[in-house]
Design a protein around this motif. Structure first.
Motif, PDB file in Angstrom:
ATOM      1  N   MET A  62      87.224  24.656  47.192  1.00  0.00           N
ATOM      2  CA  MET A  62      86.999  23.473  48.016  1.00  0.00           C
ATOM      3  C   MET A  62      88.184  22.511  47.939  1.00  0.00           C
ATOM      4  SD  MET A  62      82.980  22.598  47.424  1.00  0.00           S
ATOM      5  CE  MET A  62      83.194  21.092  48.368  1.00  0.00           C
ATOM      6  N   ILE A  63      88.740  22.395  46.731  1.00  0.00           N
ATOM      7  CA  ILE A  63      89.846  21.464  46.561  1.00  0.00           C
ATOM      8  C   ILE A  63      91.049  21.922  47.358  1.00  0.00           C
ATOM      9  CG2 ILE A  63      91.469  20.528  44.881  1.00  0.00           C
ATOM     10  CD1 ILE A  63      89.233  20.581  42.825  1.00  0.00           C
ATOM     11  N   ARG A  64      91.324  23.234  47.314  1.00  0.00           N
ATOM     12  CA  ARG A  64      92.497  23.741  48.033  1.00  0.00           C
ATOM     13  C   ARG A  64      92.346  23.556  49.539  1.00  0.00           C
ATOM     14  NH1 ARG A  64      96.136  27.196  45.609  1.00  0.00           N
ATOM     15  NH2 ARG A  64      96.431  28.239  47.606  1.00  0.00           N
ATOM     16  N   ASP A  65      91.095  23.687  50.027  1.00  0.00           N
ATOM     17  CA  ASP A  65      90.887  23.572  51.463  1.00  0.00           C
ATOM     18  C   ASP A  65      91.163  22.159  51.968  1.00  0.00           C
ATOM     19  OD1 ASP A  65      88.060  25.866  51.457  1.00  0.00           O
ATOM     20  OD2 ASP A  65      90.228  26.216  51.559  1.00  0.00           O
ATOM     21  N   ALA A  66      91.135  21.170  51.066  1.00  0.00           N
ATOM     22  CA  ALA A  66      91.367  19.788  51.477  1.00  0.00           C
ATOM     23  C   ALA A  66      92.843  19.524  51.741  1.00  0.00           C
ATOM     24  CB  ALA A  66      90.847  18.830  50.400  1.00  0.00           C
ATOM     25  N   PHE A  67      93.708  20.413  51.333  1.00  0.00           N
ATOM     26  CA  PHE A  67      95.141  20.232  51.493  1.00  0.00           C
ATOM     27  C   PHE A  67      95.617  20.910  52.779  1.00  0.00           C
ATOM     28  CE2 PHE A  67      94.534  19.406  47.060  1.00  0.00           C
ATOM     29  CZ  PHE A  67      95.528  18.500  46.726  1.00  0.00           C
ATOM     30  N   PRO A  68      96.617  20.323  53.426  1.00  0.00           N
ATOM     31  CA  PRO A  68      97.173  20.958  54.622  1.00  0.00           C
ATOM     32  C   PRO A  68      97.746  22.334  54.284  1.00  0.00           C
ATOM     33  CG  PRO A  68      97.988  18.697  54.353  1.00  0.00           C
ATOM     34  CD  PRO A  68      97.294  19.056  53.096  1.00  0.00           C
ATOM     35  N   PRO A  69      97.622  23.296  55.191  1.00  0.00           N
ATOM     36  CA  PRO A  69      98.190  24.632  54.934  1.00  0.00           C
ATOM     37  C   PRO A  69      99.685  24.586  54.649  1.00  0.00           C
ATOM     38  CG  PRO A  69      96.759  24.653  56.863  1.00  0.00           C
ATOM     39  CD  PRO A  69      96.930  23.221  56.481  1.00  0.00           C
ATOM     40  N   LEU A  70     100.361  23.541  55.141  1.00  0.00           N
ATOM     41  CA  LEU A  70     101.804  23.438  54.956  1.00  0.00           C
ATOM     42  C   LEU A  70     102.185  23.405  53.474  1.00  0.00           C
ATOM     43  CD1 LEU A  70     104.622  23.083  56.196  1.00  0.00           C
ATOM     44  CD2 LEU A  70     104.212  20.604  56.208  1.00  0.00           C
ATOM     45  N   ILE A  71     101.307  22.834  52.624  1.00  0.00           N
ATOM     46  CA  ILE A  71     101.659  22.723  51.214  1.00  0.00           C
ATOM     47  C   ILE A  71     101.784  24.096  50.570  1.00  0.00           C
ATOM     48  CG2 ILE A  71      99.279  22.483  50.406  1.00  0.00           C
ATOM     49  CD1 ILE A  71     100.285  20.666  48.214  1.00  0.00           C
ATOM     50  N   ARG A  72     100.941  25.028  50.997  1.00  0.00           N
ATOM     51  CA  ARG A  72     101.024  26.375  50.438  1.00  0.00           C
ATOM     52  C   ARG A  72     102.257  27.102  50.950  1.00  0.00           C
ATOM     53  NH1 ARG A  72      95.541  25.395  50.733  1.00  0.00           N
ATOM     54  NH2 ARG A  72      95.247  26.124  52.857  1.00  0.00           N
ATOM     55  N   GLN A  73     102.655  26.798  52.188  1.00  0.00           N
ATOM     56  CA  GLN A  73     103.893  27.385  52.698  1.00  0.00           C
ATOM     57  C   GLN A  73     105.105  26.862  51.924  1.00  0.00           C
ATOM     58  OE1 GLN A  73     104.089  26.718  56.953  1.00  0.00           O
ATOM     59  NE2 GLN A  73     101.984  27.417  57.281  1.00  0.00           N
ATOM     60  N   ILE A  74     105.114  25.539  51.656  1.00  0.00           N
ATOM     61  CA  ILE A  74     106.208  24.956  50.873  1.00  0.00           C
ATOM     62  C   ILE A  74     106.209  25.531  49.464  1.00  0.00           C
ATOM     63  CG2 ILE A  74     107.115  22.814  49.907  1.00  0.00           C
ATOM     64  CD1 ILE A  74     105.989  21.355  52.329  1.00  0.00           C
ATOM     65  N   GLN A  75     105.024  25.712  48.911  1.00  0.00           N
ATOM     66  CA  GLN A  75     104.920  26.292  47.572  1.00  0.00           C
ATOM     67  C   GLN A  75     105.533  27.693  47.539  1.00  0.00           C
ATOM     68  OE1 GLN A  75     100.884  26.395  45.990  1.00  0.00           O
ATOM     69  NE2 GLN A  75     101.357  28.278  44.870  1.00  0.00           N
ATOM     70  N   ASN A  76     105.222  28.504  48.530  1.00  0.00           N
ATOM     71  CA  ASN A  76     105.770  29.871  48.580  1.00  0.00           C
ATOM     72  C   ASN A  76     107.281  29.860  48.772  1.00  0.00           C
ATOM     73  OD1 ASN A  76     103.187  30.925  48.289  1.00  0.00           O
ATOM     74  ND2 ASN A  76     102.841  31.072  50.498  1.00  0.00           N
ATOM     75  N   ILE A  77     107.773  28.952  49.644  1.00  0.00           N
ATOM     76  CA  ILE A  77     109.213  28.852  49.866  1.00  0.00           C
ATOM     77  C   ILE A  77     109.919  28.403  48.590  1.00  0.00           C
ATOM     78  CG2 ILE A  77     111.012  27.583  51.116  1.00  0.00           C
ATOM     79  CD1 ILE A  77     109.085  27.476  53.511  1.00  0.00           C
ATOM     80  N   ALA A  78     109.313  27.437  47.893  1.00  0.00           N
ATOM     81  CA  ALA A  78     109.903  26.947  46.644  1.00  0.00           C
ATOM     82  C   ALA A  78     109.978  28.056  45.604  1.00  0.00           C
ATOM     83  CB  ALA A  78     109.080  25.775  46.108  1.00  0.00           C
ATOM     84  N   PHE A  79     108.905  28.841  45.498  1.00  0.00           N
ATOM     85  CA  PHE A  79     108.913  29.934  44.531  1.00  0.00           C
ATOM     86  C   PHE A  79     109.981  30.966  44.873  1.00  0.00           C
ATOM     87  CE2 PHE A  79     107.527  34.141  43.120  1.00  0.00           C
ATOM     88  CZ  PHE A  79     107.356  33.914  41.760  1.00  0.00           C
ATOM     89  N   LEU A  80     110.089  31.307  46.161  1.00  0.00           N
ATOM     90  CA  LEU A  80     111.092  32.281  46.585  1.00  0.00           C
ATOM     91  C   LEU A  80     112.505  31.746  46.336  1.00  0.00           C
ATOM     92  CD1 LEU A  80     111.738  34.975  47.968  1.00  0.00           C
ATOM     93  CD2 LEU A  80     111.629  33.784  50.169  1.00  0.00           C
ATOM     94  N   THR A  81     112.707  30.457  46.645  1.00  0.00           N
ATOM     95  CA  THR A  81     114.012  29.834  46.399  1.00  0.00           C
ATOM     96  C   THR A  81     114.355  29.862  44.917  1.00  0.00           C
ATOM     97  OG1 THR A  81     113.715  28.358  48.299  1.00  0.00           O
ATOM     98  CG2 THR A  81     115.361  27.718  46.654  1.00  0.00           C
ATOM     99  N   GLY A  82     113.359  29.559  44.079  1.00  0.00           N
ATOM    100  CA  GLY A  82     113.594  29.574  42.639  1.00  0.00           C
ATOM    101  C   GLY A  82     113.940  30.953  42.127  1.00  0.00           C
ATOM    102  N   ALA A  83     113.199  31.956  42.597  1.00  0.00           N
ATOM    103  CA  ALA A  83     113.454  33.322  42.133  1.00  0.00           C
ATOM    104  C   ALA A  83     114.845  33.804  42.557  1.00  0.00           C
ATOM    105  CB  ALA A  83     112.375  34.257  42.678  1.00  0.00           C
ATOM    106  N   VAL A  84     115.194  33.533  43.818  1.00  0.00           N
ATOM    107  CA  VAL A  84     116.515  33.945  44.308  1.00  0.00           C
ATOM    108  C   VAL A  84     117.619  33.160  43.599  1.00  0.00           C
ATOM    109  CG1 VAL A  84     118.040  34.006  46.325  1.00  0.00           C
ATOM    110  CG2 VAL A  84     115.643  34.689  46.551  1.00  0.00           C
TER     111      VAL A  84
END
Length: 393
Positions: free
Chosen positions: A1-23
């Motif tokens: 429920m908590i995650r659903d309250a956040f805009p989907p964009l935050i999860r996209q930024i999270q994934n991009i940040a993780f990929l950027t960090g790994a690379v």
């Protein structure tokens, strides 16, 4: 429920940040093979910057528990999420242990040519040695992880039950935690930064390092708060008066950092003693001085002038722009604290100076955003939250 309250964009930024960090870290470890010393220099300043936001956020949370105020409800959850990234920073500290001989001259005193420096290292050998350095680092992390754990645990309990006992417990613990943080960050500053130049010392360097951590953490919290200003329940308390408060606090931290940086330089410049000026010589006597001038202008003068405006502190876009600039320039400050001590010939940049901050920062940001989604954006049940929703215009 908590995650659903956040805009989907935050999860996209999270994934991009993780990929950027790994690379970023993947590319950086190529630099470890090609230029190990330059890699570890880049790693040290980048690590200090990113862990600084987590530690500074921990201090601001404790300040809010001690002082209260509606301003804290806007940024408490982002700062708590930042503290929950500390376990990641413990893991990311491990590579530094393999680079001590590339960073610290006291790890191989037999190669020291200057007799006065060698004499200082020999006198401090019981303190400056690799095993004791590692033991002290463990102690620092135990203190920081312990403070972060209990702050988050009792904050979560407040979401379930609003009890005076929890409020008092957080207040008393924050008072003790602030003292422990002050002591630990002072010793960590000595170990991780000051010992790059073993003969140099400054009695306020720990306070300077801590003030910079609180400044970068406040700027980061403002970025997150403004980004989610239209997301419930944060939107209910994101009012001009609260934004104004955050701008004032950011300005106060800028002034505190500036005062400590100036007074340290002024005292050392006035005394002009060889063992005290050793840290400043490469920073003012070579091309590094231009970076110092850059910091004076963009770490102090520009944000100071902008934040004097009431309108700037009450306008989302302006305050967020200042906060973004402060975060970026504070990364430059971390670079300035570390790198000139090891590249004393003059201003130099290596490609790892860019890939390592992106690598560590990407993983750190992905962790913080992941943790942020695990709790409501506002501690609704905490004392004062209801009043904060009714006032602030």
């Amino acid at each position: 429920m908590i995650r659903d309250a956040f805009p989907p964009l935050i999860r996209q930024i999270q994934n991009i940040a993780f990929l950027t960090g790994a690379v970023g870290l993947g590319l950086s470890f190529i630099g470890l093979y090609l230029q190990p010393q330059q890699f570890f220099i880049s790693y040290l300043f980048a690590y200090l910057f990113w862990i600084g936001i987590s530690l500074g956020g921990m201090v601001i949370v404790m300040i809010h528990h001690l002082t209260g105020g509606a301003w804290g409800f806007l940024i408490r959850r982002p700062l708590e999420a930042a503290t929950r990234a500390l376990p990641l920073m413990v893991l990311l500290f491990i590579p530094l242990l393999f680079g001590l001989s590339d960073l610290y001259i006291w790890t191989h005193p037999e190669d020291v040519a200057h007799k006065s420096v060698l004499h200082v290292i020999q006198k401090k050998q019981e303190y400056l040695n690799i095993p004791f350095f590692a033991v002290r680092a463990v102690i620092y992390f135990v203190i920081w992880l312990g403070i972060a754990y209990w702050l988050n645990k009792w904050s979560s309990e407040q979401d379930q039950k609003n009890q005076l006992e929890l409020v008092l417990r957080l207040q008393y613990f924050s008072a003790i935690g602030a003292i422990l943080y002050t002591l630990s960050i002072t010793f960590a500053g000595v170990d991780w930064v000051m010992s790059l130049v073993p003969g140099w010392y400054s009695t306020i360097f720990g306070f300077l390092l801590g003030s910079g951590q609180m400044l970068s953490a406040m700027a980061f919290a403002i970025i997150i708060a403004v980004s989610f200003s239209k997301t419930k329940p944060l939107s209910a308390i994101f009012l001009p008066g609260r934004l104004h408060d955050l701008g004032n606090i950011l300005l106060a931290f800028i002034l505190l950092w500036t005062y400590l940086a100036f007074i340290q330089y002024f005292i050392i410049w006035s005394e002009n003693l060889p063992h005290e000026i050793s840290w400043y010589l490469p920073r003012v006597g070579s091309s590094w001085k231009w970076l110092g001038i850059f910091l004076i202008i963009f770490h102090f003068a520009v944000p100071f002038i902008v934040l004097l405006s009431r309108r700037a502190k009450r306008t989302n876009s302006i305050l967020m722009g200042v906060a973004v600039a402060v975060v970026i320039v504070h990364l430059v400050d971390a670079f300035w604290l570390v790198v000139p001590s090891l590249r004393s010939q003059g201003f130099q940049l290596y490609w790892t100076d860019f890939t390592v901050p992106f690598g560590i920062g990407g993983l750190w940001l992905a962790t913080v955003l992941w943790q942020l989604q695990r709790k409501p954006l506002v501690p609704i049940q905490a004392p004062g939250a209801e009043e904060a929703m009714e006032h602030g215009r």
